[in-house]
Design a protein around this motif. Sequence first.
Motif, PDB file in Angstrom:
ATOM      1  N   SER A  90      77.218  79.099 -36.668  1.00 38.24           N
ATOM      2  CA  SER A  90      77.707  79.705 -35.439  1.00 38.24           C
ATOM      3  C   SER A  90      76.749  80.758 -34.911  1.00 38.24           C
ATOM      4  O   SER A  90      76.341  81.675 -35.624  1.00 38.24           O
ATOM      5  N   GLY A  91      76.404  80.603 -33.657  1.00 37.39           N
ATOM      6  CA  GLY A  91      75.613  81.618 -32.990  1.00 37.39           C
ATOM      7  C   GLY A  91      74.132  81.577 -33.274  1.00 37.39           C
ATOM      8  O   GLY A  91      73.349  82.245 -32.623  1.00 37.39           O
ATOM      9  N   ARG A 113      80.461  81.456 -26.576  1.00 36.76           N
ATOM     10  CA  ARG A 113      80.028  82.615 -27.362  1.00 36.76           C
ATOM     11  C   ARG A 113      79.812  82.237 -28.826  1.00 36.76           C
ATOM     12  O   ARG A 113      78.886  82.715 -29.477  1.00 36.76           O
ATOM     13  N   ARG A 114      80.673  81.388 -29.334  1.00 36.16           N
ATOM     14  CA  ARG A 114      80.516  80.972 -30.731  1.00 36.16           C
ATOM     15  C   ARG A 114      79.198  80.234 -30.930  1.00 36.16           C
ATOM     16  O   ARG A 114      78.533  80.376 -31.953  1.00 36.16           O
ATOM     17  N   GLY A 117      76.520  80.714 -29.266  1.00 37.49           N
ATOM     18  CA  GLY A 117      75.355  81.544 -28.937  1.00 37.49           C
ATOM     19  C   GLY A 117      74.634  81.077 -27.691  1.00 37.49           C
ATOM     20  O   GLY A 117      73.442  81.346 -27.523  1.00 37.49           O
ATOM     21  N   ARG A 150      73.458  80.901 -23.765  1.00 39.49           N
ATOM     22  CA  ARG A 150      73.236  81.892 -22.704  1.00 39.49           C
ATOM     23  C   ARG A 150      73.826  81.440 -21.374  1.00 39.49           C
ATOM     24  O   ARG A 150      73.920  82.227 -20.440  1.00 39.49           O
TER      25      ARG A 150
END
Length: 387
Positions: free
Chosen positions: A232-233, A319-320, A322, A324
């Motif tokens: 994640s991310g 968001r998880r 990552g 943009r």
Amino acid sequence: MEARVILDLFYDIVKHPWQAARNWKGRTGGLVIGWLPADVPEELIMAAGALPVGILGGEGLLSRADAHLPVWACSFARSSLELGLRGELDFLDGLVMPLTCDTLRLLAGIWEHCLPELRVHPYLIAHQVDRPSAGKLVRAEILRLKRALEKLIGREITGETLKAAIELNRSCKQWLKRFYNWHRLHPEALSGEDLFVLLRAATLLPKEDLLSALSALAGELGLEPGSSPETSGAVGAGKHPVYLSGSVAAPPGIFRLLDEAGLAVAGDDLHHGGRYLVPVGEGSDPIEQLAARQLALPPTGYLNSPQADRPGRLIKEVRRAGARGVIFLHLRFCEPENYDYYQLNQALEREGIPSLRVETDFQGSSLGQIRTRLEAFAEMLGGGIGA
């Protein structure tokens, strides 16, 4: 065998999408059952001893489908019907068609009318899974599909064969998730185009062959069999991570444009991408396991309700991952996605997440124009590749 050589074999499978099924049928004499996205339980088809094959539309001019569907029907439905009318799917013994939207509801009847020799099974989808009656509907539809397959093959699908199919498909999807995360971390080694070629090939190959090929590729790339599928991310350097949202991405060449624009796919909710990778969970009753997966699938254009909060879920997934920014890949005239777009875009704007909507078509997309828009979006995200 080097990784690039193995990847080229996957590319060849996707370039000739029906050859693997034809070969399998010639070798085994088994039945081949096609399915349209999304949410059809492949495991039931596998448990019947048949080969499930995903039908995801096709490129090329439409010469016959437009006699049966209006030009404002989505190109996925029109191009899929065109494949059938041109005889390219003559190896199919049956077709499972999920009734996800108004167009596919009409398409099931048109397909039965135009190709009466092909057994078409309309598969009902529960559109509001938060209702108490949804579980009952989903289980009833799974059992109805099971009975139809049993009638086709002339024998019962046992609980044991269904459990074995669930386990095999789960193993394939676990490998595919690892490759997905490998792409996030090493987009230079496994491009976005490579990744979605693997995902497309997964819907075309017998699962035993798929598992063997993925294991060989993993060995060449250095993926450990027990490595965690979750990163994640985390994203690789030198690319701008984006999240893709929509139904079916077309034409397939769009993934090469993403790579060339310096964009890496950090996550997606596409029907032949992240949504396809949602596995069946553990349990003792395989029918209940299939039903639970259906009910747990994330909201999408045809599967949405205020309680499902698709905008909130999209932001959480972006968001998880990552990412943009978000790129909406919308098929022209896809009513469910067009309907949700305003709400999703407004939610992203409130959160300060940039987005780009690209309208595509299996037949008429201008790749040059799409390339320019993707490059401009990449510039906006990071001021240029590697920034």
